[in-house]
Scaffold this motif. Structure first.
Motif, PDB file in Angstrom:
ATOM      1  N   VAL A 237       0.853  -1.190   0.000  1.00  0.00           N
ATOM      2  CA  VAL A 237       0.000   0.000   0.000  1.00  0.00           C
ATOM      3  C   VAL A 237       0.886   1.236   0.000  1.00  0.00           C
ATOM      4  O   VAL A 237       1.869   1.308   0.749  1.00  0.00           O
ATOM      5  CB  VAL A 237      -0.939   0.011   1.218  1.00  0.00           C
ATOM      6  CG1 VAL A 237      -1.628   1.365   1.369  1.00  0.00           C
ATOM      7  CG2 VAL A 237      -1.984  -1.088   1.081  1.00  0.00           C
ATOM      8  N   ILE A 238       0.565   2.178  -0.850  1.00  0.00           N
ATOM      9  CA  ILE A 238       1.255   3.467  -0.878  1.00  0.00           C
ATOM     10  C   ILE A 238       0.322   4.534  -0.329  1.00  0.00           C
ATOM     11  O   ILE A 238      -0.831   4.645  -0.743  1.00  0.00           O
ATOM     12  CB  ILE A 238       1.681   3.838  -2.312  1.00  0.00           C
ATOM     13  CG1 ILE A 238       2.770   2.863  -2.807  1.00  0.00           C
ATOM     14  CG2 ILE A 238       2.200   5.278  -2.367  1.00  0.00           C
ATOM     15  CD1 ILE A 238       3.177   3.098  -4.253  1.00  0.00           C
ATOM     16  N   LEU A 239       0.828   5.298   0.631  1.00  0.00           N
ATOM     17  CA  LEU A 239       0.113   6.453   1.171  1.00  0.00           C
ATOM     18  C   LEU A 239       0.764   7.687   0.566  1.00  0.00           C
ATOM     19  O   LEU A 239       1.918   7.985   0.847  1.00  0.00           O
ATOM     20  CB  LEU A 239       0.205   6.472   2.697  1.00  0.00           C
ATOM     21  CG  LEU A 239      -0.239   5.173   3.389  1.00  0.00           C
ATOM     22  CD1 LEU A 239      -0.010   5.271   4.892  1.00  0.00           C
ATOM     23  CD2 LEU A 239      -1.690   4.855   3.084  1.00  0.00           C
ATOM     24  N   ALA A 240       0.018   8.374  -0.278  1.00  0.00           N
ATOM     25  CA  ALA A 240       0.595   9.434  -1.096  1.00  0.00           C
ATOM     26  C   ALA A 240       0.709  10.741  -0.314  1.00  0.00           C
ATOM     27  O   ALA A 240      -0.281  11.420  -0.064  1.00  0.00           O
ATOM     28  CB  ALA A 240      -0.247   9.655  -2.350  1.00  0.00           C
ATOM     29  N   MET A 241       1.934  11.088   0.048  1.00  0.00           N
ATOM     30  CA  MET A 241       2.194  12.334   0.756  1.00  0.00           C
ATOM     31  C   MET A 241       2.111  13.527  -0.199  1.00  0.00           C
ATOM     32  O   MET A 241       1.576  14.581   0.138  1.00  0.00           O
ATOM     33  CB  MET A 241       3.575  12.271   1.408  1.00  0.00           C
ATOM     34  CG  MET A 241       3.973  13.503   2.207  1.00  0.00           C
ATOM     35  SD  MET A 241       5.408  13.182   3.275  1.00  0.00           S
ATOM     36  CE  MET A 241       6.637  12.649   2.082  1.00  0.00           C
TER      37      MET A 241
ATOM     38  N   ILE B 153       0.308  -4.395   7.578  1.00  0.00           N
ATOM     39  CA  ILE B 153       0.247  -4.236   6.127  1.00  0.00           C
ATOM     40  C   ILE B 153       1.484  -3.474   5.661  1.00  0.00           C
ATOM     41  O   ILE B 153       1.774  -2.378   6.156  1.00  0.00           O
ATOM     42  CB  ILE B 153      -1.035  -3.485   5.715  1.00  0.00           C
ATOM     43  CG1 ILE B 153      -2.276  -4.293   6.130  1.00  0.00           C
ATOM     44  CG2 ILE B 153      -1.041  -3.211   4.221  1.00  0.00           C
ATOM     45  CD1 ILE B 153      -3.576  -3.528   5.987  1.00  0.00           C
ATOM     46  N   THR B 154       2.220  -4.037   4.736  1.00  0.00           N
ATOM     47  CA  THR B 154       3.398  -3.359   4.208  1.00  0.00           C
ATOM     48  C   THR B 154       2.968  -2.108   3.457  1.00  0.00           C
ATOM     49  O   THR B 154       2.174  -2.172   2.526  1.00  0.00           O
ATOM     50  CB  THR B 154       4.180  -4.281   3.266  1.00  0.00           C
ATOM     51  OG1 THR B 154       4.542  -5.476   3.970  1.00  0.00           O
ATOM     52  CG2 THR B 154       5.443  -3.593   2.763  1.00  0.00           C
ATOM     53  N   HIS B 155       3.502  -0.978   3.873  1.00  0.00           N
ATOM     54  CA  HIS B 155       3.084   0.282   3.271  1.00  0.00           C
ATOM     55  C   HIS B 155       4.284   1.216   3.132  1.00  0.00           C
ATOM     56  O   HIS B 155       5.307   1.053   3.790  1.00  0.00           O
ATOM     57  CB  HIS B 155       1.990   0.952   4.105  1.00  0.00           C
ATOM     58  CG  HIS B 155       2.419   1.312   5.492  1.00  0.00           C
ATOM     59  ND1 HIS B 155       2.551   0.376   6.506  1.00  0.00           N
ATOM     60  CD2 HIS B 155       2.771   2.510   6.040  1.00  0.00           C
ATOM     61  CE1 HIS B 155       2.948   0.974   7.604  1.00  0.00           C
ATOM     62  NE2 HIS B 155       3.103   2.263   7.349  1.00  0.00           N
TER      63      HIS B 155
ATOM     64  N   ALA C 223      -3.518   6.974   8.660  1.00  0.00           N
ATOM     65  CA  ALA C 223      -3.478   5.854   7.727  1.00  0.00           C
ATOM     66  C   ALA C 223      -2.227   5.010   7.951  1.00  0.00           C
ATOM     67  O   ALA C 223      -2.284   3.774   7.916  1.00  0.00           O
ATOM     68  CB  ALA C 223      -3.519   6.373   6.295  1.00  0.00           C
ATOM     69  N   ALA C 224      -1.093   5.664   8.182  1.00  0.00           N
ATOM     70  CA  ALA C 224       0.140   4.919   8.450  1.00  0.00           C
ATOM     71  C   ALA C 224       0.021   4.120   9.743  1.00  0.00           C
ATOM     72  O   ALA C 224       0.455   2.959   9.813  1.00  0.00           O
ATOM     73  CB  ALA C 224       1.316   5.890   8.530  1.00  0.00           C
ATOM     74  N   ASP C 225      -0.591   4.708  10.760  1.00  0.00           N
ATOM     75  CA  ASP C 225      -0.805   3.987  12.018  1.00  0.00           C
ATOM     76  C   ASP C 225      -1.712   2.783  11.812  1.00  0.00           C
ATOM     77  O   ASP C 225      -1.462   1.692  12.354  1.00  0.00           O
ATOM     78  CB  ASP C 225      -1.419   4.926  13.058  1.00  0.00           C
ATOM     79  CG  ASP C 225      -0.447   5.981  13.559  1.00  0.00           C
ATOM     80  OD1 ASP C 225       0.776   5.829  13.341  1.00  0.00           O
ATOM     81  OD2 ASP C 225      -0.918   6.970  14.160  1.00  0.00           O
TER      82      ASP C 225
END
Length: 235
Positions: free
Chosen positions: A103-107, A146-148, A137-139
Protein backbone atom coordinates in the motif's frame (compact mmCIF):
# COMPACT_ATOMS: atom_id res chain seq x y z
CA UNK A 1 -29.10 17.15 -6.83
CA UNK A 2 -26.32 18.30 -9.16
CA UNK A 3 -25.62 17.71 -12.83
CA UNK A 4 -23.69 14.51 -12.13
CA UNK A 5 -24.90 13.38 -8.68
CA UNK A 6 -28.54 12.56 -8.03
CA UNK A 7 -28.37 12.32 -4.24
CA UNK A 8 -30.86 14.35 -2.23
CA UNK A 9 -29.66 16.85 0.40
CA UNK A 10 -28.40 14.98 3.45
CA UNK A 11 -27.69 11.74 1.58
CA UNK A 12 -23.94 12.38 1.18
CA UNK A 13 -21.77 12.02 4.29
CA UNK A 14 -19.00 14.45 5.20
CA UNK A 15 -16.53 11.57 4.77
CA UNK A 16 -16.31 10.20 1.22
CA UNK A 17 -14.17 7.35 -0.09
CA UNK A 18 -13.59 7.55 -3.85
CA UNK A 19 -12.60 4.46 -5.85
CA UNK A 20 -12.34 4.94 -9.58
CA UNK A 21 -14.60 1.99 -10.43
CA UNK A 22 -18.28 2.42 -9.45
CA UNK A 23 -18.64 -1.36 -9.05
CA UNK A 24 -15.81 -1.28 -6.52
CA UNK A 25 -17.75 1.43 -4.70
CA UNK A 26 -20.71 -0.93 -4.54
CA UNK A 27 -18.56 -3.84 -3.33
CA UNK A 28 -16.82 -1.74 -0.69
CA UNK A 29 -20.10 -0.29 0.60
CA UNK A 30 -21.71 -3.72 0.87
CA UNK A 31 -18.62 -5.20 2.52
CA UNK A 32 -17.61 -2.50 5.01
CA UNK A 33 -20.62 -0.28 5.69
CA UNK A 34 -23.72 -0.95 7.71
CA UNK A 35 -27.12 -0.16 6.15
CA UNK A 36 -25.53 0.98 2.88
CA UNK A 37 -28.01 2.53 0.46
CA UNK A 38 -27.45 3.62 -3.13
CA UNK A 39 -27.72 7.43 -3.36
CA UNK A 40 -26.48 7.99 -6.92
CA UNK A 41 -26.82 6.20 -10.26
CA UNK A 42 -26.41 9.12 -12.67
CA UNK A 43 -24.38 8.02 -15.73
CA UNK A 44 -23.73 4.72 -13.94
CA UNK A 45 -21.41 6.36 -11.40
CA UNK A 46 -22.64 4.61 -8.29
CA UNK A 47 -22.56 6.16 -4.83
CA UNK A 48 -23.57 4.56 -1.53
CA UNK A 49 -24.02 5.93 1.98
CA UNK A 50 -24.00 3.90 5.18
CA UNK A 51 -22.14 3.86 8.49
CA UNK A 52 -18.77 2.57 9.69
CA UNK A 53 -18.62 2.04 13.46
CA UNK A 54 -21.56 4.40 13.71
CA UNK A 55 -19.99 7.11 11.55
CA UNK A 56 -21.72 8.19 8.32
CA UNK A 57 -19.65 7.36 5.22
CA UNK A 58 -20.26 7.71 1.50
CA UNK A 59 -18.39 5.57 -1.02
CA UNK A 60 -18.69 7.15 -4.46
CA UNK A 61 -17.01 6.32 -7.76
CA UNK A 62 -14.78 8.93 -9.38
CA UNK A 63 -14.22 7.47 -12.83
CA UNK A 64 -10.79 7.28 -14.46
CA UNK A 65 -8.47 10.25 -14.72
CA UNK A 66 -8.27 13.70 -13.19
CA UNK A 67 -10.99 15.36 -15.31
CA UNK A 68 -13.56 12.79 -14.19
CA UNK A 69 -12.52 12.91 -10.53
CA UNK A 70 -12.57 16.71 -10.65
CA UNK A 71 -16.25 16.73 -11.60
CA UNK A 72 -17.31 14.51 -8.72
CA UNK A 73 -14.98 15.97 -6.09
CA UNK A 74 -16.08 19.52 -6.94
CA UNK A 75 -19.75 18.64 -6.58
CA UNK A 76 -19.26 16.51 -3.47
CA UNK A 77 -17.41 19.33 -1.72
CA UNK A 78 -19.21 22.38 -3.07
CA UNK A 79 -22.79 21.11 -3.22
CA UNK A 80 -22.93 18.32 -0.65
CA UNK A 81 -20.53 19.52 2.04
CA UNK A 82 -17.95 16.72 1.93
CA UNK A 83 -15.10 17.50 4.33
CA UNK A 84 -12.86 14.43 4.06
CA UNK A 85 -12.19 12.75 0.70
CA UNK A 86 -10.00 9.67 0.43
CA UNK A 87 -9.09 8.16 -2.92
CA UNK A 88 -8.87 4.36 -2.78
CA UNK A 89 -7.48 2.74 -5.90
CA UNK A 90 -4.70 0.90 -7.63
CA UNK A 91 -1.35 2.16 -8.86
CA UNK A 92 1.80 1.01 -10.59
CA UNK A 93 4.94 0.60 -8.51
CA UNK A 94 8.02 2.61 -9.52
CA UNK A 95 10.67 1.61 -6.98
CA UNK A 96 12.40 -1.73 -6.33
CA UNK A 97 11.45 -1.74 -2.64
CA UNK A 98 7.75 -1.31 -3.45
CA UNK A 99 6.15 -4.70 -3.93
CA UNK A 100 2.97 -5.98 -5.49
CA UNK A 101 0.09 -5.77 -2.95
CA UNK A 102 1.94 -3.12 -0.92
CA UNK A 103 0.00 0.00 0.00
CA UNK A 104 1.25 3.47 -0.88
CA UNK A 105 0.11 6.45 1.17
CA UNK A 106 0.59 9.43 -1.10
CA UNK A 107 2.19 12.33 0.76
CA UNK A 108 2.57 14.38 -2.45
CA UNK A 109 1.37 14.01 -6.04
CA UNK A 110 3.52 15.27 -8.91
CA UNK A 111 1.96 15.83 -12.32
CA UNK A 112 2.47 17.32 -15.76
CA UNK A 113 -0.99 18.87 -15.82
CA UNK A 114 -4.36 18.79 -14.10
CA UNK A 115 -7.76 20.34 -14.82
CA UNK A 116 -6.70 23.09 -12.39
CA UNK A 117 -3.51 23.99 -14.24
CA UNK A 118 -5.06 27.07 -15.87
CA UNK A 119 -5.66 28.64 -12.47
CA UNK A 120 -1.99 28.57 -11.49
CA UNK A 121 -0.55 29.71 -14.85
CA UNK A 122 3.23 29.83 -14.37
CA UNK A 123 3.15 28.53 -10.77
CA UNK A 124 4.12 24.91 -10.10
CA UNK A 125 1.72 24.22 -7.24
CA UNK A 126 2.75 21.28 -4.99
CA UNK A 127 -0.33 19.17 -4.13
CA UNK A 128 -0.05 17.29 -0.84
CA UNK A 129 -2.14 15.14 1.48
CA UNK A 130 -3.68 16.15 4.78
CA UNK A 131 -1.10 15.29 7.43
CA UNK A 132 -3.62 14.09 10.02
CA UNK A 133 -5.14 11.61 7.57
CA UNK A 134 -1.70 10.52 6.39
CA UNK A 135 -0.49 9.85 9.92
CA UNK A 136 -3.67 7.98 10.88
CA UNK A 137 -3.48 5.85 7.73
CA UNK A 138 0.14 4.92 8.45
CA UNK A 139 -0.81 3.99 12.02
CA UNK A 140 -3.72 1.87 10.78
CA UNK A 141 -1.52 0.05 8.25
CA UNK A 142 1.17 -0.62 10.87
CA UNK A 143 -1.38 -1.93 13.36
CA UNK A 144 -2.61 -4.43 10.76
CA UNK A 145 0.85 -5.51 9.66
CA UNK A 146 0.25 -4.24 6.13
CA UNK A 147 3.40 -3.36 4.21
CA UNK A 148 3.08 0.28 3.27
CA UNK A 149 5.17 3.17 1.99
CA UNK A 150 4.74 6.91 2.56
CA UNK A 151 6.03 9.32 -0.06
CA UNK A 152 5.48 10.98 -3.39
CA UNK A 153 3.50 9.59 -6.29
CA UNK A 154 3.00 10.66 -9.90
CA UNK A 155 -0.50 11.43 -11.22
CA UNK A 156 -0.37 10.87 -14.96
CA UNK A 157 -2.91 12.35 -17.36
CA UNK A 158 -2.58 9.39 -19.74
CA UNK A 159 -2.84 5.63 -19.20
CA UNK A 160 -0.92 4.49 -22.28
CA UNK A 161 2.24 6.41 -21.51
CA UNK A 162 4.90 6.85 -24.19
CA UNK A 163 7.41 8.80 -22.11
CA UNK A 164 9.93 6.27 -20.75
CA UNK A 165 12.34 9.15 -20.21
CA UNK A 166 9.86 10.81 -17.83
CA UNK A 167 9.29 7.56 -15.95
CA UNK A 168 13.05 7.26 -15.51
CA UNK A 169 13.17 10.72 -13.93
CA UNK A 170 10.25 9.90 -11.63
CA UNK A 171 12.05 6.78 -10.44
CA UNK A 172 15.33 8.66 -10.09
CA UNK A 173 13.64 11.21 -7.82
CA UNK A 174 12.06 8.64 -5.52
CA UNK A 175 8.48 8.58 -6.82
CA UNK A 176 6.85 5.47 -5.36
CA UNK A 177 4.05 4.83 -7.83
CA UNK A 178 1.92 6.15 -10.66
CA UNK A 179 -1.85 6.60 -10.89
CA UNK A 180 -4.21 9.10 -12.54
CA UNK A 181 -6.31 11.01 -10.00
CA UNK A 182 -4.67 12.08 -6.72
CA UNK A 183 -3.04 15.35 -7.78
CA UNK A 184 -6.32 16.98 -8.76
CA UNK A 185 -7.99 15.70 -5.59
CA UNK A 186 -5.25 17.28 -3.46
CA UNK A 187 -5.52 20.57 -5.35
CA UNK A 188 -9.29 20.72 -4.88
CA UNK A 189 -8.92 19.91 -1.19
CA UNK A 190 -6.49 22.81 -0.81
CA UNK A 191 -8.81 25.13 -2.74
CA UNK A 192 -11.86 24.33 -0.64
CA UNK A 193 -10.10 23.89 2.71
CA UNK A 194 -11.01 20.21 3.20
CA UNK A 195 -8.96 17.07 3.90
CA UNK A 196 -7.75 14.61 1.27
CA UNK A 197 -5.59 11.49 1.04
CA UNK A 198 -4.85 8.79 -1.54
CA UNK A 199 -4.48 5.21 -0.29
CA UNK A 200 -3.26 3.03 -3.16
CA UNK A 201 -2.67 -0.67 -3.68
CA UNK A 202 0.21 -1.61 -5.98
CA UNK A 203 -1.42 -3.79 -8.66
CA UNK A 204 1.41 -3.83 -11.20
CA UNK A 205 5.04 -2.77 -11.38
CA UNK A 206 6.89 -0.66 -13.93
CA UNK A 207 10.31 -2.03 -12.86
CA UNK A 208 9.67 -5.76 -12.32
CA UNK A 209 6.71 -5.98 -14.73
CA UNK A 210 4.79 -8.06 -12.18
CA UNK A 211 1.01 -7.76 -12.01
CA UNK A 212 -1.46 -8.69 -9.30
CA UNK A 213 -3.59 -11.68 -10.36
CA UNK A 214 -7.25 -10.75 -10.76
CA UNK A 215 -8.34 -13.21 -8.05
CA UNK A 216 -6.11 -11.43 -5.52
CA UNK A 217 -7.24 -7.89 -6.28
CA UNK A 218 -10.36 -7.96 -4.10
CA UNK A 219 -8.48 -9.07 -0.97
CA UNK A 220 -5.82 -6.44 -1.41
CA UNK A 221 -8.43 -3.79 -2.17
CA UNK A 222 -10.16 -4.67 1.10
CA UNK A 223 -7.02 -3.91 3.10
CA UNK A 224 -6.89 -0.49 1.45
CA UNK A 225 -10.52 0.27 2.33
CA UNK A 226 -9.89 -0.65 5.97
CA UNK A 227 -6.90 1.68 6.12
CA UNK A 228 -8.92 4.53 4.62
CA UNK A 229 -11.82 4.07 7.02
CA UNK A 230 -9.54 3.87 10.04
CA UNK A 231 -7.67 6.96 8.85
CA UNK A 232 -10.95 8.87 8.70
CA UNK A 233 -12.10 7.58 12.10
CA UNK A 234 -9.01 6.70 14.17
CA UNK A 235 -9.65 4.74 17.36
Amino acid sequence: MTIHIGAEPGQIAETVLMPGDPLRAEWAANTFLDDAKCVNRVRGMLGFTGTYKGNPVTIHGSGMGMPSLSIYANELIRDYGAKTLIRIGSCGGMQDMVGIRDVILAMTASTLSTPSRGIFRELNFAPCADYGLLRSAADAASARGITHHVGGIYSSDVFYDERPDLNEQMMRHGILGVEMEAAELYILAARYGVRALAVLTVSDHLVTHEALPSEDRERSFGEMVEIALEAAFPS
